[in-house]
Structure formats: C-alpha cells, structure tokens
Design a protein around this motif. Structure first.
Motif, PDB file in Angstrom:
ATOM      1  N   LEU A 137      86.911  72.304  60.949  1.00  0.00           N
ATOM      2  CA  LEU A 137      86.349  71.069  60.430  1.00  0.00           C
ATOM      3  C   LEU A 137      87.395  69.975  60.265  1.00  0.00           C
ATOM      4  O   LEU A 137      87.147  68.796  60.555  1.00  0.00           O
ATOM      5  CB  LEU A 137      85.671  71.318  59.082  1.00  0.00           C
ATOM      6  CG  LEU A 137      84.330  72.048  59.103  1.00  0.00           C
ATOM      7  CD1 LEU A 137      83.879  72.372  57.686  1.00  0.00           C
ATOM      8  CD2 LEU A 137      83.275  71.195  59.782  1.00  0.00           C
ATOM      9  N   THR A 138      88.575  70.286  59.780  1.00  0.00           N
ATOM     10  CA  THR A 138      89.641  69.281  59.599  1.00  0.00           C
ATOM     11  C   THR A 138      90.022  68.656  60.927  1.00  0.00           C
ATOM     12  O   THR A 138      90.231  67.433  61.027  1.00  0.00           O
ATOM     13  CB  THR A 138      90.858  69.932  58.942  1.00  0.00           C
ATOM     14  OG1 THR A 138      91.217  71.103  59.660  1.00  0.00           O
ATOM     15  CG2 THR A 138      90.576  70.312  57.503  1.00  0.00           C
ATOM     16  N   ASP A 139      90.118  69.438  61.985  1.00  0.00           N
ATOM     17  CA  ASP A 139      90.469  68.894  63.308  1.00  0.00           C
ATOM     18  C   ASP A 139      89.402  67.901  63.783  1.00  0.00           C
ATOM     19  O   ASP A 139      89.724  66.814  64.310  1.00  0.00           O
ATOM     20  CB  ASP A 139      90.604  70.051  64.322  1.00  0.00           C
ATOM     21  CG  ASP A 139      91.780  70.973  63.958  1.00  0.00           C
ATOM     22  OD1 ASP A 139      92.693  70.489  63.242  1.00  0.00           O
ATOM     23  OD2 ASP A 139      91.756  72.156  64.354  1.00  0.00           O
ATOM     24  N   ASP A 140      88.137  68.243  63.634  1.00  0.00           N
ATOM     25  CA  ASP A 140      87.061  67.339  64.066  1.00  0.00           C
ATOM     26  C   ASP A 140      87.104  66.010  63.333  1.00  0.00           C
ATOM     27  O   ASP A 140      86.942  64.933  63.934  1.00  0.00           O
ATOM     28  CB  ASP A 140      85.701  68.001  63.852  1.00  0.00           C
ATOM     29  CG  ASP A 140      85.499  69.195  64.771  1.00  0.00           C
ATOM     30  OD1 ASP A 140      86.169  69.240  65.821  1.00  0.00           O
ATOM     31  OD2 ASP A 140      84.672  70.077  64.422  1.00  0.00           O
ATOM     32  N   PHE A 141      87.276  66.010  62.007  1.00  0.00           N
ATOM     33  CA  PHE A 141      87.277  64.773  61.218  1.00  0.00           C
ATOM     34  C   PHE A 141      88.454  63.890  61.534  1.00  0.00           C
ATOM     35  O   PHE A 141      88.371  62.658  61.454  1.00  0.00           O
ATOM     36  CB  PHE A 141      87.243  65.099  59.717  1.00  0.00           C
ATOM     37  CG  PHE A 141      85.860  65.424  59.211  1.00  0.00           C
ATOM     38  CD1 PHE A 141      84.866  64.445  59.210  1.00  0.00           C
ATOM     39  CD2 PHE A 141      85.542  66.693  58.769  1.00  0.00           C
ATOM     40  CE1 PHE A 141      83.592  64.738  58.746  1.00  0.00           C
ATOM     41  CE2 PHE A 141      84.280  66.988  58.319  1.00  0.00           C
ATOM     42  CZ  PHE A 141      83.302  66.012  58.311  1.00  0.00           C
ATOM     43  N   GLU A 142      89.622  64.405  61.886  1.00  0.00           N
ATOM     44  CA  GLU A 142      90.772  63.566  62.265  1.00  0.00           C
ATOM     45  C   GLU A 142      90.470  62.794  63.548  1.00  0.00           C
ATOM     46  O   GLU A 142      90.810  61.621  63.692  1.00  0.00           O
ATOM     47  CB  GLU A 142      92.008  64.454  62.448  1.00  0.00           C
ATOM     48  CG  GLU A 142      92.596  64.901  61.099  1.00  0.00           C
ATOM     49  CD  GLU A 142      93.782  65.838  61.279  1.00  0.00           C
ATOM     50  OE1 GLU A 142      94.081  66.166  62.443  1.00  0.00           O
ATOM     51  OE2 GLU A 142      94.382  66.225  60.255  1.00  0.00           O
ATOM     52  N   GLN A 143      89.817  63.427  64.528  1.00  0.00           N
ATOM     53  CA  GLN A 143      89.459  62.738  65.760  1.00  0.00           C
ATOM     54  C   GLN A 143      88.494  61.576  65.477  1.00  0.00           C
ATOM     55  O   GLN A 143      88.643  60.460  66.016  1.00  0.00           O
ATOM     56  CB  GLN A 143      88.819  63.725  66.745  1.00  0.00           C
ATOM     57  CG  GLN A 143      89.803  64.751  67.291  1.00  0.00           C
ATOM     58  CD  GLN A 143      89.096  65.760  68.199  1.00  0.00           C
ATOM     59  OE1 GLN A 143      87.888  65.638  68.420  1.00  0.00           O
ATOM     60  NE2 GLN A 143      89.855  66.733  68.691  1.00  0.00           N
ATOM     61  N   LYS A 144      87.459  61.822  64.640  1.00  0.00           N
ATOM     62  CA  LYS A 144      86.490  60.773  64.306  1.00  0.00           C
ATOM     63  C   LYS A 144      87.148  59.612  63.578  1.00  0.00           C
ATOM     64  O   LYS A 144      86.783  58.441  63.766  1.00  0.00           O
ATOM     65  CB  LYS A 144      85.375  61.345  63.426  1.00  0.00           C
ATOM     66  CG  LYS A 144      84.447  62.280  64.186  1.00  0.00           C
ATOM     67  CD  LYS A 144      83.368  62.813  63.257  1.00  0.00           C
ATOM     68  CE  LYS A 144      82.435  63.773  64.014  1.00  0.00           C
ATOM     69  NZ  LYS A 144      81.371  64.318  63.128  1.00  0.00           N
ATOM     70  N   LEU A 145      88.127  59.845  62.702  1.00  0.00           N
ATOM     71  CA  LEU A 145      88.824  58.788  61.972  1.00  0.00           C
ATOM     72  C   LEU A 145      89.570  57.860  62.927  1.00  0.00           C
ATOM     73  O   LEU A 145      89.582  56.634  62.747  1.00  0.00           O
ATOM     74  CB  LEU A 145      89.780  59.436  60.962  1.00  0.00           C
ATOM     75  CG  LEU A 145      90.518  58.480  60.030  1.00  0.00           C
ATOM     76  CD1 LEU A 145      89.516  57.714  59.159  1.00  0.00           C
ATOM     77  CD2 LEU A 145      91.471  59.253  59.123  1.00  0.00           C
ATOM     78  N   GLU A 146      90.186  58.392  63.943  1.00  0.00           N
ATOM     79  CA  GLU A 146      90.914  57.583  64.924  1.00  0.00           C
ATOM     80  C   GLU A 146      89.943  56.648  65.672  1.00  0.00           C
ATOM     81  O   GLU A 146      90.232  55.458  65.905  1.00  0.00           O
ATOM     82  CB  GLU A 146      91.628  58.521  65.922  1.00  0.00           C
ATOM     83  CG  GLU A 146      92.571  57.799  66.858  1.00  0.00           C
ATOM     84  CD  GLU A 146      93.749  57.180  66.112  1.00  0.00           C
ATOM     85  OE1 GLU A 146      94.257  56.140  66.558  1.00  0.00           O
ATOM     86  OE2 GLU A 146      94.139  57.720  65.033  1.00  0.00           O
ATOM     87  N   GLU A 147      88.766  57.153  66.001  1.00  0.00           N
ATOM     88  CA  GLU A 147      87.779  56.316  66.685  1.00  0.00           C
ATOM     89  C   GLU A 147      87.306  55.164  65.800  1.00  0.00           C
ATOM     90  O   GLU A 147      87.097  54.045  66.268  1.00  0.00           O
ATOM     91  CB  GLU A 147      86.597  57.190  67.114  1.00  0.00           C
ATOM     92  CG  GLU A 147      86.953  58.199  68.194  1.00  0.00           C
ATOM     93  CD  GLU A 147      85.780  59.139  68.487  1.00  0.00           C
ATOM     94  OE1 GLU A 147      84.735  58.981  67.772  1.00  0.00           O
ATOM     95  OE2 GLU A 147      85.883  60.002  69.362  1.00  0.00           O
ATOM     96  N   ASP A 148      87.097  55.408  64.496  1.00  0.00           N
ATOM     97  CA  ASP A 148      86.667  54.357  63.569  1.00  0.00           C
ATOM     98  C   ASP A 148      87.698  53.257  63.435  1.00  0.00           C
ATOM     99  O   ASP A 148      87.359  52.075  63.278  1.00  0.00           O
ATOM    100  CB  ASP A 148      86.380  54.955  62.192  1.00  0.00           C
ATOM    101  CG  ASP A 148      85.125  55.823  62.209  1.00  0.00           C
ATOM    102  OD1 ASP A 148      84.288  55.622  63.118  1.00  0.00           O
ATOM    103  OD2 ASP A 148      84.985  56.680  61.301  1.00  0.00           O
TER     104      ASP A 148
END
Length: 996
Positions: free
Chosen positions: A585-596
């Motif tokens: 889960l932590t890996d997925d949320f870091e990717q989404k933060l970069e896109e935002d």
C-alpha cells in the motif's frame, strides 16, 4: 397571528372582518367557522393545548375548542365553546400572553389597560373573573394635571381620558377615581387631603374627596383653567384663565380676592412662595413675574419675547425658570435679573426643588423623543444625572413634602414614582425622616350626613336580624339537644344488645380456636417428619451430581489448552501476511502523490492566464459605463428644468387655495356658534334625564320593598316544607321501630293484632287533629300578616315622630336665636313674626259628622266586637278539647309502649338463657368428642375425629339454612299482616317529637 399547538406546523391569521384563516406549510387551507358580531374583527390570537383564544376589536374573548370528530384542515376543526369579556371594557384587545403552564392569561387593551384571568377551566369563566393586574390606568391621552397632598400619602392626576384618579403612592394603589363628561385641564390637592380643585373648559369646580366618591360642591366661572395651585396653608388658591389673568381666591368662602394682570398669553405655571405672600408665574408670552398679590403689584419681572417659559419656581435666594430656549436660568431677587445660565441641550418642561434644596429635578419635552428625568446638583453647577423613564414628553412633575417620592407624568398617560435618595445629605435626611415619623399621616375622611344616616339605619336593621337569628338558633339548638339525647339513648341500648351477642360469639369462637390449635399442632408434627425424610434424600442426590460436574470440568480444561496452542500458530501467520500488505500500500500511494504534484503545476499556469483575460474585460466595461453615465446626466437635467416650471405653477394654485381656506374658516366659525346653541339644548335635556332617573330610582326602591315581602313569604313556605319533611322522617323512624318490634315480639303477636285496631282509631283521631292544626296554622299565618302590617305602620309613625322632633329642635334653635335679641324690641318683634309665619299655618275649619252615620258606625262596631268575643270563646273551647284529647291519646300510647318495653326485656332474658344453655350443650359435646379421641388414639383416632368434624360441619350448615328459611317466611308473614301507617305515631317513652 399565532402558531397552533395541535396540529403541528399550522398557523392561524385573523383580520378586521372577523375571519380566521388557517395556513399549513406556507399554503392557505381554509377559513375557520366562527360567528362574530357585525363590525367586529379579530385583533389578537393565542394558542392553548385544547384549542385557540381570540381577542376581538369589541373587547370580547372567544374560546375555540378543538373538535375531535372533525379532521385537521377542515373549517369545523374548531368550535366555539365559550365567550367572556372584561367588565366595563369595550376597547380592542391589542395583545395576549399565556403563562408556560397555561393557567394564566394576560391581555392588553387599546386603551392601555392590563388585565389578567385564570384559564384552568376556560368554559367556566365569567365577566367579572377578568380583573386588572394592579389597577386601572389612564387611557391613551396626556396627563394634564398632577398634585400631591401634604397631610396624606395621596397624589391626584387628571387626563384627557376624562378621568380623575387619586393614588396612594406609599402602597402603589389606586384609591378612587371619577369619570367626567368633559376633559379636565388642571388639578390641585388641598394640603388636608379632603378637597380638590379641577379646571374644565367651561368652569373651575371645587370637589370634596369623600370616602368612596369625588363630589362637586361649588363651581366658579373660570374657563379653560390650565393652571391652579393651593397655597401652602390651604386657605388660598390661585388659578389662571385662558387670557393669562391669575386670580387669587379665598378657598373657604370662594370669594375672589384679586386679579393679577400682566401676562398677554397663557400662563404655564404658578408657584406660591414659602410664606404664601408672594406668587411666581411664567407664561407663553416669555414673561416671568414675581407678585405681591395682596397689594396687587409686581415685585420683579423678567421678559424675553419669542421664548416660552414652561415652569418657574422660587426659593429664598432667587427664581429658577426653564423654557423653549433650552437654557436653565437662575434669576436674582428682587429685580429678577439673570445670574446664571446653563445650557440643557434639550427643552425642559417641568422642574421641582427638594425641601432640603440639595437637588433640582427637571423633565425633558423634546418632540418625538422619549422623556428623560434629570437630577441637577443645587446650587446649580451644570452637572446632572439623567434617567430614562418615560415614552414621550414629560407634562407634570411633583415631589412629596418629605422629599421621599418624586412623581412624573407624560403625554402618553404614564405615571412613574421614583424613590428619592440624597447621598450628600444623610444626616439631615435622617433628621427629616425622624420628624416625619413623629408627625403621622392624617386619617380623617369626609362623609355626608345622608350616608351616615343610611348606614345607621342599616346597622339597626342588621342588629335586629342578629337578635332574631340568635333566638332562632337557641331554639334550634334546644331541639337538636333533645333529639340527640333520644338518639344517644337508643344507640346505647342497641350497643348493649350487640355487646351481649358479641360476648357469646366470642366464647364460641374461642372454643373453636382451641380445637383448631390442637388439630394443626398434630398436622405440623407430621409435616416436619415428612420434611426431614425428603431433605435427606435430596442431599444424597445432589452429592452425586456434584461429583459428575467436577469430572466434566477437568475434561473442559484439557480441551481449552489444546485450542490455545492452535490459535497461537494461526496468529503468527496472520501477522506476517499483514506486514506484506502494508508495504504494498505505501508503494502505491507514493506513485499517486507524484502524479498529483504534476497536475497542481498545470492548474497554476491556467489560473494566471485567466487573471490576465479578466483584467482586460474589466477595463473595457469601465469605459462603457462612463459613457452611459454621461447620457443619463443629460436626460435628468432636462427633467429637472421641467419640474421647476411645474413648481411655479403649483405656487399660483396654492394662493387660490389659501383664499378658499379663509372662506372655509368663516363657515367653521358659524358652525361652532351653532354647536354652542345645541350644547345648551343638550344641557336642558340632561336636566330632564336626571329628573327621569330620579323617578326610576324611586320605582326601583318600591320594587325592592315588594321583593323583600315576597322573600319573607317564601321563607315561611320553606320553613313549613322543612317541618313537613322532618315529620316524614319521624314517621319513617317510627315505622322502622315497629318493624323491629314485630320481629322481636313473637309470642305476643296475638295481643299486638288486637291493639292494631286501637292504633287505627288513634290514627283517625290524629288525622282530625292534624286538620285542626292546619286550620290553626292558617289562622296563625293571618295573624302574622296583621302583625307585619302593624309593624309597618309603627315604622311609619316612628318616622313621623322623628320628623316632628327635628321640627321641634329646629324651632328651639330659632327660638334661642330670637331670645338673643331680648334687649332689642324691634328685632325681637321681627324674629317672632318670622317664627309665626314659618311655623303657624291656618287651620282647616272642622266639619261635624252626620249623627246617623256615627250611630250606624257605633252599631256596626258593637256587632263586630260581639262576634269576635264569641269566636274567641269557641276557639278557646276547641283548643281545650283538642289538648285534652291529645293528652288522652298520648297516655294510651305511652302505656302501650311500656308494655312493649317490658315484653322486650322478657324476650332478652329468655334469649340469653337459651344461648347459655346452647353454649353449655356444645361444650359437653366437645368434651365427649375429646374423650373419645383420646381413648381411640393413633392414626385411626385422627381419622375418626376428622370424619366426625366433617359431619358436624354439614349438620351446622343444614341447621343454619333451615333457620334462615324460617326467618324469611316469618318476616314475609309479618309484612303481609301489618297494616301501612299513613300518619305519624305518638313518640316512645313519653318523648315529644321535635323538628330537626
């Protein structure tokens, strides 16, 4: 308008046509059905749990109750249950308020009156249940006059509602009030508190303040008197008329002493000096004068044209005046030159100075602003404290003689009372308070002679009634004592009989109790043995169950340990899988933060471009708006020029209208003269109305007297009916006694049957006696009527005697006055001639009666006297024969009653002997049964005893049923044989029947 409590979310609205509209959720539903008088409207509404209360413009209250049989939203969901109104109130109901517990309703009327009523049961309310909360107030209209009394804690006010009210400022209550037919303009209170002066538009009236009324006793021809004031001693009073002339009168003789002429317009205030030798007057013409009224000269004057001086007062050092120039001025003595001027900032209408001369109170009268009360330090320094108290301009203000209370009145009809506390003069104030305690308030009142005589006659009548009631009550008490003594005797005899019966029953019950105790003791022993065996068996069974439960418990412990090991292994595997899931889960949320973050930068660029476009559009719009403003300015300037031309035209038309207005004013003056002529006619009609009212009161008195005579006759009829009811009760008691005697006297039935014939004959004789008594009662009634007529003639003769005594006393006083001139023959001759003319009248010549008429009269008189004596002798003989016959019947009756009582005693003795023998037989039977039981013994003995007891019970039950059947037959036979007694039998034991 108000919200309903049932149903919820519904509102009702009333209008001036008497209709009530129902709204729900903002939409009109229907009009409620309610019949109101023609021309009446709904002015206020308040909702209660059971329905709705409506206040009408006619001063009435309508209670609409919720109709349970009609659904919500229908016109008939409320029905009219009750109506009421406040007594004497016809003004519209302005506002209503309900207490939280819904047991008290308060209402404000349009004439500024506050009323309250208990509405725990709205359908039971009456007109006199609604009463003022404190007292009735002045209605809408200014208070035009205010004054306080020196010797009593009273203040008087007059208002444009045509009422004069006397207030007690210590108790805060309304002492009395009087309503007049015209507006009062001024009022003054005599220092004694017994007299009042009121100024009206046509006359100045002097009134006496009576115990329960304010009555006019003198009128003076002073028109539109707006200022009147008593001197400090009360022997003089000063009044100002509409022309500005101040007139000084002697109060006790009502003679005009002097006219003080100087004011050219209305006088606004009058103030007496401390020694009653000087007067201070201020007027609408801007003048303040100081007068020596005895010499009719001015001691000082201060005139300022164009200014209106509302009030002026004086002390030993100078004069203080206030006016429309917004200045508080202090003038010196005797020239009345301005010494000090203080800018008040507002127009002051009234000023008063305390007796200690430490405080000066002033009231403001600014137009369309609330009235304020100011307290200035004295001597004047310009510093003051301001108190907001009134809703409009202050018209009058007075302070009490002891400087404790300040009374203020305004144009809206409000009267405020302030408690005055001077912080700077504590020592002097306490001394003044001590002097006030020493000099108590006066308690004298005025009462007219006619009121005193009426009260004295009422007291005499009430005293006579009290004496009659005392005699009547004593007689009734004696009768009650005799009746109660007879009842006590009967109750004691009955109690002794019941006591003997209860003793015998107690003996029987005690023996039964002993038998039952023995029986239950044996049963208890058997039950205890049985209980011991059952207890031992239960202990053995429960011991085996406990051992089985222990073995089961050990098995469960072993199973628990095995399950715990298995759950530990499962927990370790779950922890490992959870850690892996968190890492993903932590890996997925870091990717989404970069896109935002990237998306946010793009949105910032778009925002900057939009801001630039907005600035360009704003500049273009400003240029367009400026051009449009220039066009509008040109158009409106052309319209302004057109309007100026129209104003010039209207000014010309206004001049024409002014001319028409002058013509209309002349017509109005002519109509005023016509109105005055009609007022004179109205006064003449009022005199005729008063005369007719006097005739109506005389007729009412005559009706009242006749109602009293009718009431006396109705009371006599009620007493006779009451006596008849008491005799019926006595008859019922005697019938009941005869029933008891017939039930008890079984062996003497044959003798009683033979005596019944005698009783029937006595009943017939009693009927004859009752008829004769009825005739005697009629004769007594006629004699009482004659007695009443004689009493009326006696009262008339007493009145004539009183009139003659008053004439004699008046003649004595006039003769005494004549005797004073014994040394002056001429004056003595004139006084005696006056007495002769006043008291000696010409005698009517006496005419002799015809001798034949006198002879016929004497012959008729002798005949009537002889017939009266013969009737009287016959009546006495009839009374003697009736009394002898009554005595004979009473003796025979008493001998029968004695024989009945002897037989009753014999029956009681035989009954007691029989009961003792029955009890002894029962004891013998019980003793034999006990001996048999003891000899039998064991289980077989108890069975025999139980069987024998059961057989005895059945036998007793059978005997009781047989006895009840025989008693019922016997009572039925007695009722069939006994004749019905229709008249009252003679009393027992020689007692005389009395009315309760």
């Amino acid at each position: 308008m108000c919200w309903l409590k049932q149903p919820v979310d519904h509102i009702v609205v009333g209008n001036n046509q008497g209709k009530i509209g129902l709204y729900g959720n903002g939409e009109f539903i229907c009009f409620l059905t309610m019949a109101v008088p023609e021309g009446a409207g709904v002015s206020s509404l308040v909702a209660v749990t059971s329905g709705l209360i409506c206040g009408l413009t006619t001063g009435e209250f309508y209670y609409l109750q919720r109709a349970s049989e009609v659904a919500d939203g229908r016109s008939g969901m409320f029905r009219l249950a009750h109506t009421w109104s406040a007594e004497g109130q016809t003004a519209p109901v302005s506002f209503m308020s309900l207490s939280p517990s819904e047991d008290q309703l308060s209402a404000v009327f349009a004439n500024c009156q506050l009323y309250s009523v208990e509405i725990a049961a709205p359908t039971d309310l009456k007109h006199d249940d609604m009463k003022p909360v404190v007292s009735s107030f002045h209605g809408p209209g200014a208070i035009t006059g205010l004054d306080v009394c020196i010797r009593k804690p009273l203040a008087i006010t007059c208002s444009l509602d045509r009422t004069v009210r006397v207030w007690n400022y210590q108790d805060r209550t309304l002492d009395s009030q009087k309503t007049f037919s015209e507006d009062p303009h001024s009022v003054a209170f005599h220092p004694s508190g017994l007299h009042v002066i009121i100024g009206f538009s046509d006359k100045l009236r002097l009134l006496n303040l009576l115990m329960d009324d304010i009555r006019v006793y003198r009128e003076l021809p002073i028109k539109v008197c707006r200022e009147v004031q008593f001197s400090h001693g009360g022997q003089y009073f000063a009044a100002a008329n509409v022309n500005g002339v101040v007139m000084v009168y002697n109060f006790y003789t009502c003679e005009k002493i002097i006219d003080l002429r100087g004011h050219s317009s209305k006088v606004k205030s009058i103030f007496w000096g401390a020694d009653d030798m000087t007067l201070i007057s201020s007027g609408q013409d801007g003048a303040v004068y100081r007068w020596d009224w005895e010499e009719n000269k001015r001691l000082g004057e201060f005139v300022q044209k164009g200014n209106v001086y509302n009030c002026a007062l004086a002390n030993a050092d100078g004069v203080i005046a206030v006016g429309s120039d917004l200045y508080l001025k202090e003038l010196d003595l005797p020239e009345l030159q301005v010494v000090k001027e203080i800018d008040s900032g507002a127009m002051l209408s009234q000023i008063v100075l305390t007796q200690a001369e430490h405080l000066l109170f002033a009231g403001t009268a600014a137009e369309n602003r609330p009235g304020m009360l100011r307290a200035y330090e004295f001597p004047l320094s310009g510093q003051y404290l301001e108190y907001a108290c009134m809703g409009s301009a202050i018209t009058r203000m007075r302070i009490t003689y002891d400087d404790q209370f300040l009374l203020v009145a305004d144009e809206s009809g409000c009267l405020c009372i302030f408690d005055v506390k001077d912080r700077q003069d504590r020592g002097n104030r306490s001394l003044a308070g001590a002097q006030r305690d020493l000099v108590t308030w006066s308690e004298e009142i005025l009462v007219t002679r006619s009121d005193l005589e009426e009260k004295y006659s009422n007291m005499l009548e009430l005293k006579n009634k009290v004496d009659e009631l005392q005699l009547h009550n004593e007689y009734q008490l004696r009768l009650k004592d005799m009746s109660y003594s007879e009842k006590i005797k009967e109750i004691t005899e009955k109690y002794m009989q019941d006591l003997e019966q209860d003793k015998n029953k107690f003996e029987l019950l005690r023996e039964e109790k002993n038998d039952m105790e023995m029986e239950y003791e044996e049963r208890i022993k058997q039950m205890e043995d049985k209980h011991q065996h059952e207890l031992q068996d239960a202990e053995n069974a429960y011991q085996q169950k406990i051992m089985q439960e222990v073995e089961h418990y050990q098995k469960l412990v072993q199973e628990r340990n095995l399950q715990q090991e298995r759950w530990e292994e499962q927990r370790a595997t779950l922890v490992a899988t959870h850690e892996r899931y968190i890492q993903e889960l932590t890996d997925d949320f870091e990717q989404k933060l970069e896109e935002d973050r990237k998306m946010h930068e793009e949105l910032e660029d778009e925002k900057n471009e939009n801001a630039k476009e907005f600035e360009e559009m704003k500049n273009q719009l400003e240029d367009d708006i400026d051009a449009e403003i220039e066009n509008l300015r040109d158009r409106y300037e052309t319209q302004l020029n057109h309007e100026r031309e129209l104003t010039l035209r209207y000014k010309g038309e206004n001049g024409i209208m002014k001319k028409k207005f002058t013509v209309l004013q002349k017509q109005i003056e002519d109509q005023k003269e016509d109105i005055k002529a009609r007022d004179d006619k109205e006064q003449e009609l009022n005199v005729q109305i008063k005369a007719l009212n006097n005739e109506i009161t005389a007729h009412k008195r005559e009706i009242k007297n006749r109602d009293e005579t009718i009431g006396d006759k109705e009371k006599k009829i009620y007493d006779l009916k009451k006596k008849n009811q008491e005799l019926e009760k006595f008859k019922f008691v005697l019938d009941y006694k005869i029933k008891e005697l017939k039930r008890q006297i079984e062996p003497r039935e044959t003798e009683i049957a033979s005596m019944k014939n005698q009783i029937k004959e006595m009943d017939r004789e009693l009927e004859q006696f009752h008829r004769s008594n009825a005739q005697l009662d009629l004769m007594i009634g006629e004699l009482r009527k004659k007695l009443d007529s004689m009493q009326q003639t006696i009262v008339g003769q007493r009145k004539r005697i009183g009139d003659q005594e008053s004439v004699v006393s008046r003649f004595k006083s006039e003769l005494h006055e004549c005797v004073q001139f014994i040394q002056e023959p001429e004056r003595l001759r004139t006084c005696v001639a006056h007495l002769h003319k006043q008291h000696v009248h010409r005698e009517v010549p006496h005419r002799e009666m015809d001798p034949n008429v006198t002879h016929e009269y004497h012959r008729h008189k002798d005949y009537l006297e002889r017939t009266f004596t013969t009737l009287k002798e016959k009546f006495a003989m009839d009374v003697d024969s009736h009394s002898a016959e009554n005595m004979r019947v009473m003796h025979d009756n008493m001998s029968l009653i004695r024989e009945i009582n002897k037989q009753r005693e014999a029956n009681r003795g035989t009954k007691g002997v029989l009961q003792t023998k029955i009890a002894s037989l029962q004891r013998l039977r019980l003793a034999k049964s006990h001996q048999q039981l003891r000899s039998a013994g064991g289980a077989g003995g108890t069975a025999v005893m139980a069987a024998e007891m059961e057989s005895n019970r059945t036998r007793i039950q059978a005997l009781r049923s047989a006895v009840m059947e025989l008693e019922g037959r016997l009572s039925q036979q007695q009722e069939e044989q006994r004749p019905i007694s229709r008249e009252i039998l003679p009393p027992m034991d020689g007692a005389v029947p009395q009315s309760m």
